[in-house]
Design a protein around this motif. Sequence first.
Motif, short mmCIF file in Angstrom:
data_model
loop_
_atom_site.label_atom_id
_atom_site.label_comp_id
_atom_site.label_asym_id
_atom_site.label_seq_id
_atom_site.Cartn_x
_atom_site.Cartn_y
_atom_site.Cartn_z
N LEU A 1 0.82 -1.21 0.00
CA LEU A 1 0.00 0.00 0.00
C LEU A 1 0.86 1.26 0.00
O LEU A 1 0.52 2.25 -0.66
N GLY A 2 1.96 1.22 0.72
CA GLY A 2 2.85 2.38 0.71
C GLY A 2 3.44 2.64 -0.66
O GLY A 2 3.52 3.79 -1.11
N GLN A 3 3.82 1.59 -1.36
CA GLN A 3 4.40 1.75 -2.69
C GLN A 3 3.36 2.22 -3.71
O GLN A 3 3.71 2.85 -4.71
N ALA A 4 2.09 1.92 -3.46
CA ALA A 4 1.03 2.29 -4.40
C ALA A 4 0.51 3.71 -4.20
O ALA A 4 -0.29 4.20 -4.99
N THR A 5 0.96 4.39 -3.15
CA THR A 5 0.48 5.74 -2.87
C THR A 5 0.96 6.71 -3.95
O THR A 5 2.14 6.66 -4.34
N PRO A 6 0.10 7.57 -4.47
CA PRO A 6 0.51 8.49 -5.54
C PRO A 6 1.70 9.37 -5.14
O PRO A 6 1.78 9.85 -4.02
N LEU A 7 2.61 9.56 -6.08
CA LEU A 7 3.75 10.45 -5.88
C LEU A 7 3.32 11.89 -6.12
O LEU A 7 2.32 12.14 -6.80
N PRO A 8 4.05 12.85 -5.57
CA PRO A 8 3.71 14.26 -5.81
C PRO A 8 3.98 14.65 -7.26
O PRO A 8 4.68 13.93 -7.98
N PRO A 9 3.43 15.77 -7.71
CA PRO A 9 3.67 16.21 -9.09
C PRO A 9 5.15 16.43 -9.36
O PRO A 9 5.93 16.75 -8.46
N GLU A 10 5.54 16.27 -10.62
CA GLU A 10 6.92 16.52 -11.03
C GLU A 10 7.27 18.00 -10.84
O GLU A 10 6.47 18.88 -11.19
N PRO A 11 8.45 18.29 -10.29
CA PRO A 11 8.84 19.69 -10.12
C PRO A 11 8.83 20.45 -11.45
O PRO A 11 9.29 19.94 -12.47
N GLY A 12 8.25 21.63 -11.44
CA GLY A 12 8.20 22.46 -12.64
C GLY A 12 7.08 22.13 -13.59
O GLY A 12 6.90 22.83 -14.61
N SER A 13 6.30 21.11 -13.29
CA SER A 13 5.23 20.70 -14.19
C SER A 13 3.98 21.56 -13.98
O SER A 13 3.83 22.25 -12.96
N ALA A 14 3.07 21.47 -14.94
CA ALA A 14 1.78 22.17 -14.80
C ALA A 14 1.02 21.64 -13.59
O ALA A 14 0.34 22.40 -12.89
N ALA A 15 1.16 20.34 -13.35
CA ALA A 15 0.48 19.75 -12.19
C ALA A 15 1.02 20.32 -10.89
O ALA A 15 0.26 20.56 -9.94
N GLU A 16 2.32 20.55 -10.83
CA GLU A 16 2.88 21.14 -9.61
C GLU A 16 2.39 22.57 -9.43
O GLU A 16 2.07 22.99 -8.31
N GLU B 1 -7.33 3.01 1.41
CA GLU B 1 -6.79 1.68 1.08
C GLU B 1 -6.45 0.91 2.35
O GLU B 1 -6.71 -0.30 2.44
N LEU B 2 -5.89 1.58 3.32
CA LEU B 2 -5.56 0.92 4.58
C LEU B 2 -6.81 0.42 5.30
O LEU B 2 -6.85 -0.72 5.78
N PHE B 3 -7.81 1.28 5.35
CA PHE B 3 -9.02 0.86 6.08
C PHE B 3 -9.67 -0.34 5.39
O PHE B 3 -10.14 -1.26 6.08
N GLU B 4 -9.68 -0.36 4.07
CA GLU B 4 -10.25 -1.50 3.35
C GLU B 4 -9.55 -2.80 3.73
O GLU B 4 -10.19 -3.85 3.86
N ALA B 5 -8.24 -2.72 3.92
CA ALA B 5 -7.49 -3.91 4.32
C ALA B 5 -7.70 -4.23 5.80
O ALA B 5 -7.87 -5.40 6.18
N ILE B 6 -7.71 -3.21 6.65
CA ILE B 6 -7.87 -3.41 8.10
C ILE B 6 -9.22 -4.04 8.42
O ILE B 6 -9.32 -4.96 9.23
N VAL B 7 -10.27 -3.52 7.80
CA VAL B 7 -11.63 -3.96 8.15
C VAL B 7 -11.85 -5.43 7.80
O VAL B 7 -12.75 -6.09 8.37
#
Length: 269
Positions: A49-64, A224-230
């Motif tokens: 679950l930790g590896q699947a967490t979205p990464l932050p936007p790329e520096p300098g990108s429109a998303a950032e 995601e964590l709660f879905e697994a915990i429950v």
Amino acid sequence: MRRPLATAALLLVTAACAPVGARVAPVATETGQAERPAAYLDTETHQRLGQATPLPPEPGSAAERADQVATRAGWVAPGSPRWTLAQNHAEISPALALGHFDCPLGTRLSETPPPALVRLFSRALEDISAAARVAKARIFRPRPFVDDPSVATCIRVDDSYRTNSSAPSSHATAGIVFGLIMADAAPDQADALTYRGRVIGESRLVCGLHYAADVTAGQQLGYELFEAIVATPAYQADIAQARSELAAARQLGHTNPTCAAERLALGLN
């Protein structure tokens, strides 16, 4: 441009604000030795679950750039009701974090914390911290107040905040998991309780401690964590006891005196 503001409330909440998750008090055993509460999930699940967490936007990108705009839009005036609520939300140690959910329930849970609810929060916080460490280790993103020293923070920050990645927000993860646990324990107030859980994450944005994308990523990890915990038998045993405890606590009719201020801060009046 916002300016730092030192307040008494700031000092009250600072000690609880560990960057990756509050430290859970050890549980005493029959031998007198202290043990950390057992997580609900195994290490493999934390890693996945930790590896699947979205990464932050790329520096300098429109998303950032869009993320920076969204982040600034979430800031409020220091000393405002929403700012003060965000200071209170810095507290996620299990017995005290129960108080964030008092208002929809008509209770004052942190006054006499129900043991099963404390156990649920404590064990879930172990999962939250473990998965968040995996997610944060993938990439370092400086926090807003590190990128821009003029950004005011609603709590006192030390070097641990400067060296700990802003992405994702583990407080936002905890807010989602705690809110969903409370909703499971009191289904008649599920909407209000899950809303409070989301607001805990949004408070990290208000506090200048995370970017908007960090909060969103932390909240996704929480779902995601709660879905697994429950799905675990241990959780099901704990929540069954917690429902009984919470029902009894609600019958007492105790109220939290901060509820009027919370309603004002959230525009619920």
